[in-house]
Write an enzyme that holds these catalytic residues in place. Structure first.
Site, PDB file in Angstrom:
ATOM      1  N   VAL A 137       0.829  -1.197   0.000  1.00  0.00           N
ATOM      2  CA  VAL A 137       0.000   0.000   0.000  1.00  0.00           C
ATOM      3  C   VAL A 137       0.866   1.251   0.000  1.00  0.00           C
ATOM      4  O   VAL A 137       0.672   2.163  -0.808  1.00  0.00           O
ATOM      5  CB  VAL A 137      -0.937  -0.012   1.230  1.00  0.00           C
ATOM      6  CG1 VAL A 137      -1.736   1.268   1.295  1.00  0.00           C
ATOM      7  CG2 VAL A 137      -1.847  -1.222   1.187  1.00  0.00           C
ATOM      8  N   ASP A 162      10.628   3.975   5.995  1.00  0.00           N
ATOM      9  CA  ASP A 162      10.399   2.648   6.582  1.00  0.00           C
ATOM     10  C   ASP A 162      11.558   2.345   7.515  1.00  0.00           C
ATOM     11  O   ASP A 162      12.700   2.728   7.231  1.00  0.00           O
ATOM     12  CB  ASP A 162      10.307   1.583   5.477  1.00  0.00           C
ATOM     13  CG  ASP A 162       9.601   0.325   5.952  1.00  0.00           C
ATOM     14  OD1 ASP A 162       8.525   0.010   5.428  1.00  0.00           O
ATOM     15  OD2 ASP A 162      10.121  -0.346   6.878  1.00  0.00           O
ATOM     16  N   THR A 189      -5.458  -0.718   6.975  1.00  0.00           N
ATOM     17  CA  THR A 189      -6.790  -1.171   7.380  1.00  0.00           C
ATOM     18  C   THR A 189      -6.800  -1.380   8.886  1.00  0.00           C
ATOM     19  O   THR A 189      -6.073  -2.220   9.404  1.00  0.00           O
ATOM     20  CB  THR A 189      -7.154  -2.484   6.666  1.00  0.00           C
ATOM     21  OG1 THR A 189      -7.082  -2.232   5.272  1.00  0.00           O
ATOM     22  CG2 THR A 189      -8.549  -2.952   7.042  1.00  0.00           C
ATOM     23  N   LEU A 237      -6.766  -1.252  -3.142  1.00  0.00           N
ATOM     24  CA  LEU A 237      -5.863  -1.739  -4.189  1.00  0.00           C
ATOM     25  C   LEU A 237      -5.824  -3.257  -4.207  1.00  0.00           C
ATOM     26  O   LEU A 237      -5.756  -3.891  -3.162  1.00  0.00           O
ATOM     27  CB  LEU A 237      -4.439  -1.237  -3.925  1.00  0.00           C
ATOM     28  CG  LEU A 237      -4.258   0.254  -3.690  1.00  0.00           C
ATOM     29  CD1 LEU A 237      -2.813   0.556  -3.330  1.00  0.00           C
ATOM     30  CD2 LEU A 237      -4.680   1.026  -4.934  1.00  0.00           C
ATOM     31  N   GLU A 282      -3.608  -6.508  -5.336  1.00  0.00           N
ATOM     32  CA  GLU A 282      -2.257  -6.863  -5.733  1.00  0.00           C
ATOM     33  C   GLU A 282      -2.306  -7.330  -7.183  1.00  0.00           C
ATOM     34  O   GLU A 282      -3.252  -7.988  -7.596  1.00  0.00           O
ATOM     35  CB  GLU A 282      -1.731  -7.988  -4.844  1.00  0.00           C
ATOM     36  CG  GLU A 282      -1.535  -7.505  -3.430  1.00  0.00           C
ATOM     37  CD  GLU A 282      -1.003  -8.593  -2.506  1.00  0.00           C
ATOM     38  OE1 GLU A 282      -0.507  -9.615  -3.000  1.00  0.00           O
ATOM     39  OE2 GLU A 282      -1.095  -8.388  -1.298  1.00  0.00           O
ATOM     40  N   ASN A 334     -14.708  -5.234   1.793  1.00  0.00           N
ATOM     41  CA  ASN A 334     -13.976  -6.494   1.686  1.00  0.00           C
ATOM     42  C   ASN A 334     -14.826  -7.673   2.146  1.00  0.00           C
ATOM     43  O   ASN A 334     -14.784  -8.752   1.553  1.00  0.00           O
ATOM     44  CB  ASN A 334     -12.667  -6.429   2.476  1.00  0.00           C
ATOM     45  CG  ASN A 334     -11.559  -5.814   1.641  1.00  0.00           C
ATOM     46  OD1 ASN A 334     -11.767  -5.493   0.472  1.00  0.00           O
ATOM     47  ND2 ASN A 334     -10.397  -5.642   2.221  1.00  0.00           N
ATOM     48  N   GLY A 341      -7.831 -15.920  -0.457  1.00  0.00           N
ATOM     49  CA  GLY A 341      -6.660 -15.874   0.429  1.00  0.00           C
ATOM     50  C   GLY A 341      -6.121 -14.459   0.398  1.00  0.00           C
ATOM     51  O   GLY A 341      -6.860 -13.515   0.116  1.00  0.00           O
ATOM     52  N   CYS A 350      -5.675  -9.516   2.758  1.00  0.00           N
ATOM     53  CA  CYS A 350      -6.811  -8.688   3.164  1.00  0.00           C
ATOM     54  C   CYS A 350      -8.057  -9.471   3.562  1.00  0.00           C
ATOM     55  O   CYS A 350      -8.501  -9.377   4.709  1.00  0.00           O
ATOM     56  CB  CYS A 350      -7.167  -7.718   2.053  1.00  0.00           C
ATOM     57  SG  CYS A 350      -5.952  -6.421   1.862  1.00  0.00           S
TER      58      CYS A 350
HETATM   59  C1  UDX Z   1      -8.406  -7.331  -2.028  1.00  0.00           C
HETATM   60  C2  UDX Z   1      -9.466  -6.293  -2.453  1.00  0.00           C
HETATM   61  O1  UDX Z   1      -9.936  -6.580  -3.768  1.00  0.00           O
HETATM   62  C3  UDX Z   1      -8.911  -4.901  -2.372  1.00  0.00           C
HETATM   63  O2  UDX Z   1      -9.909  -3.967  -2.695  1.00  0.00           O
HETATM   64  C4  UDX Z   1      -8.437  -4.696  -0.937  1.00  0.00           C
HETATM   65  O3  UDX Z   1      -8.015  -3.437  -0.706  1.00  0.00           O
HETATM   66  C5  UDX Z   1      -7.367  -5.708  -0.596  1.00  0.00           C
HETATM   67  O4  UDX Z   1      -7.924  -7.010  -0.744  1.00  0.00           O
HETATM   68  P1  UDX Z   1      -6.350  -8.608  -3.109  1.00  0.00           P
HETATM   69  O5  UDX Z   1      -6.167  -9.254  -1.778  1.00  0.00           O
HETATM   70  O6  UDX Z   1      -5.157  -8.108  -3.836  1.00  0.00           O
HETATM   71  O7  UDX Z   1      -7.346  -7.352  -2.969  1.00  0.00           O
HETATM   72  O8  UDX Z   1      -7.031  -9.695  -4.046  1.00  0.00           O
HETATM   73  P2  UDX Z   1      -8.360  -9.876  -4.891  1.00  0.00           P
HETATM   74  O9  UDX Z   1      -8.037  -9.776  -6.330  1.00  0.00           O
HETATM   75  O10 UDX Z   1      -9.477  -9.072  -4.410  1.00  0.00           O
HETATM   76  O11 UDX Z   1      -8.640 -11.419  -4.577  1.00  0.00           O
HETATM   77  C6  UDX Z   1      -8.767 -11.895  -3.244  1.00  0.00           C
HETATM   78  C7  UDX Z   1      -8.906 -13.388  -3.190  1.00  0.00           C
HETATM   79  O12 UDX Z   1     -10.187 -13.783  -3.669  1.00  0.00           O
HETATM   80  C8  UDX Z   1      -7.906 -14.175  -4.023  1.00  0.00           C
HETATM   81  O13 UDX Z   1      -7.465 -15.280  -3.253  1.00  0.00           O
HETATM   82  C9  UDX Z   1      -8.687 -14.637  -5.220  1.00  0.00           C
HETATM   83  O14 UDX Z   1      -8.189 -15.843  -5.765  1.00  0.00           O
HETATM   84  C10 UDX Z   1     -10.059 -14.838  -4.600  1.00  0.00           C
HETATM   85  N1  UDX Z   1     -11.165 -14.744  -5.565  1.00  0.00           N
HETATM   86  C11 UDX Z   1     -11.437 -13.546  -6.173  1.00  0.00           C
HETATM   87  C12 UDX Z   1     -11.965 -15.843  -5.817  1.00  0.00           C
HETATM   88  O15 UDX Z   1     -11.748 -16.930  -5.267  1.00  0.00           O
HETATM   89  N2  UDX Z   1     -13.013 -15.707  -6.683  1.00  0.00           N
HETATM   90  C13 UDX Z   1     -13.309 -14.540  -7.311  1.00  0.00           C
HETATM   91  O16 UDX Z   1     -14.282 -14.517  -8.065  1.00  0.00           O
HETATM   92  C14 UDX Z   1     -12.489 -13.423  -7.049  1.00  0.00           C
END
Ligand code: UDX
Length: 440
Positions: A12, A31, A122, A154, A156, A209, A258, A261
């Site tokens: 972030v 940092d 967060t 955001l 990743e 989230n 996973g 977040c």
């Molecule tokens: C997430 C949120 O999207 C973001 O807004 C927040 O600030 C941080 O957490 P991120 O953890 O980078 O972002 O991943 P994201 O792309 O949202 O996916 C999260 C998890 O959900 C992944 O493990 C992904 O494989 C899973 N996922 C996502 C599913 O299993 N099915 C889906 O349809 C979408």
């Protein structure tokens, strides 16, 4: 041009810092981790994020972005100080705020001119007020400050474009004027900017989230029902998604969510509810279904192979999702642990997360590519849907394996094609076969 300090160079912080620099501000990233800062000064990124390295290099060259371990140096001219330190999961799911506390205290002790402290980490609802208390307690003078909550959304793997093209910017503060000043920083992005109070802004992050995690657990529950009733969840999700009220995003069934977040935030929200005497039943179900998805993979392997003792299982993909090297709360690790407990040997391959995998799950034997992973495996599980796995030479994979068993934890292959190729194939929620049930 504004002077901005960003505390913490994790995902972030680094993305926020470099993007604000790219928008023409002067940004100093601080940092306490010397190794990270020394690396960044040499252009070495502490994380893998597409486009980040180039953007950092460009803004350093332009003199708008710099890195330091010294708070004093970082805060010297800062009008805005963004706190973007980690908030790992503590006991019981309660967020661990020690790094936020350290950051707030350090800022307070060095504050010699008015500052707007913007919290991006967060944090539990109410933390903004607590940060203000810490600053009041440790500041040396009566210098003015305000605390604004500015949750990040955001993802990743697409963090830079998520920053530059946000769906919305949320700002919360008891000091409207301070929130409006922060809003100015975001004006070039031409995104909707919402200004609300501190606690509401903090809650928007958790609720967003938790809602996205709920969508994933919802479709995973539907996937399990599809297996029992002979329907295909991929088609079901497509059909649902055409409804504008539902939409297509976040309806991919699989091994569950996973990352750094969702697991942490859903748990923390449930915890906050519980300590206030509320019963977060839905959130509990969301977490339970997510854990079940990992077990479902192991059950599918047992159906295919009988006992797993002595069997070799290959995990295709180890990162928690594609386009990242992040292994935090990665389903691969949970699945590997269950397989070890069942007496199996676990091998793994990932295009970018191998270094982190070696650290987080040293028991997983790593292979150099998908083909060397397949050699000698009794079964392969697709855990992460990397694009490069979609175009594998599957006949070669099949011939290299001890048995052609493939559990597709992300539904990236077509079941009929896989069966034609001679695989024993199981997806997640793609009809009767996936549950081992008989067609009646
Ligand atoms: C997430 C949120 O999207 C973001 O807004 C927040 O600030 C941080 O957490 P991120 O953890 O980078 O972002 O991943 P994201 O792309 O949202 O996916 C999260 C998890 O959900 C992944 O493990 C992904 O494989 C899973 N996922 C996502 C599913 O299993 N099915 C889906 O349809 C979408």
């Amino acid at each position: 041009m504004k002077n901005i300090a960003v505390i913490g160079v994790g995902y972030v912080g680094l993305v926020t810092g470099v993007c604000f620099a790219d928008l023409g501000n002067r940004v100093v990233c601080v940092d306490i981790n010397e190794e990270k800062i020394e690396g960044l000064k040499k252009g070495i990124m502490p994380i893998y994020e597409p486009g980040l390295e180039e953007l950092v290099a460009r803004n350093v060259r332009a003199g708008r972005l710099s890195f330091t371990t010294s708070y004093a140096e970082g805060l010297k001219e800062a009008e805005f100080v963004f706190i973007a330190v980690g908030t790992p999961e503590g006991v019981d799911g309660e967020a661990d705020l020690q790094y936020v506390r350290m950051a707030a205290r350090s800022i307070a002790e060095l504050m010699d001119h008015p500052m707007i402290i913007v919290n991006k980490s967060t944090v539990p609802v109410g933390t903004g007020d607590w940060v203000a208390d810490i600053v009041r307690e440790y500041r040396n003078s009566d210098v003015e400050f305000a605390v604004v909550s500015n949750p990040e959304f955001l993802r990743e793997g697409s963090a830079i474009s998520d920053f530059m093209y946000p769906d919305r910017v949320v700002l919360g503060s008891l000091n409207r004027e301070a929130a409006e000043k922060v809003a100015q920083l975001y004006l070039p992005l031409r995104a909707p900017i919402m200004i609300t109070d501190l606690r509401t802004a903090e809650m928007i992050k958790y609720a967003s989230n938790a809602f996205l995690a709920t969508r994933i657990s919802f479709i995973n529950e539907i996937a399990n029902i599809c297996e029992a009733l002979g329907a295909d969840v991929k088609e079901v999700a497509t059909g649902m998604g055409y409804d504008k009220r539902i939409g297509h995003a976040f309806l991919d069934a699989g091994v569950g969510y996973g990352g750094s977040c969702f697991p942490k935030d859903v748990k923390a929200l449930a915890y906050m509810a519980e300590i206030k005497g509320r019963h977060p039943q839905l959130l509990r179900a969301v977490m339970e279904i997510n854990n079940y998805q990992r077990r479902a993979v192991v059950r599918k392997l047992e159906e295919a192979l009988g006992t797993l003792r002595g069997k070799t299982i290959g995990l295709l993909g180890l990162a928690f999702k594609p386009n990242t090297d992040d292994m935090r709360e990665a389903p691969s690790v949970h699945i590997a642990n269950m397989l070890f407990a069942a007496g199996a040997k676990v091998r793994g391959y990932d295009p970018v997360a191998m270094r982190n995998a070696r650290r987080v799950a040293p028991q997983i034997e790593l292979a150099d590519d998908a083909y060397s992973l397949a050699a000698g495996c009794d079964a392969i599980v697709v855990v992460t849907e990397w694009n490069e796995f979609k175009q594998l030479d599957l006949e070669r994979i099949r011939d290299l394996m001890n048995r052609p068993v493939l559990i597709d934890g992300r539904n990236i292959y077509d079941p009929a094609t896989m069966r034609e190729l001679g695989f024993y194939y199981r997806g997640m929620g793609r009809g009767y076969e996936d549950s081992g049930a008989e067609r009646r």
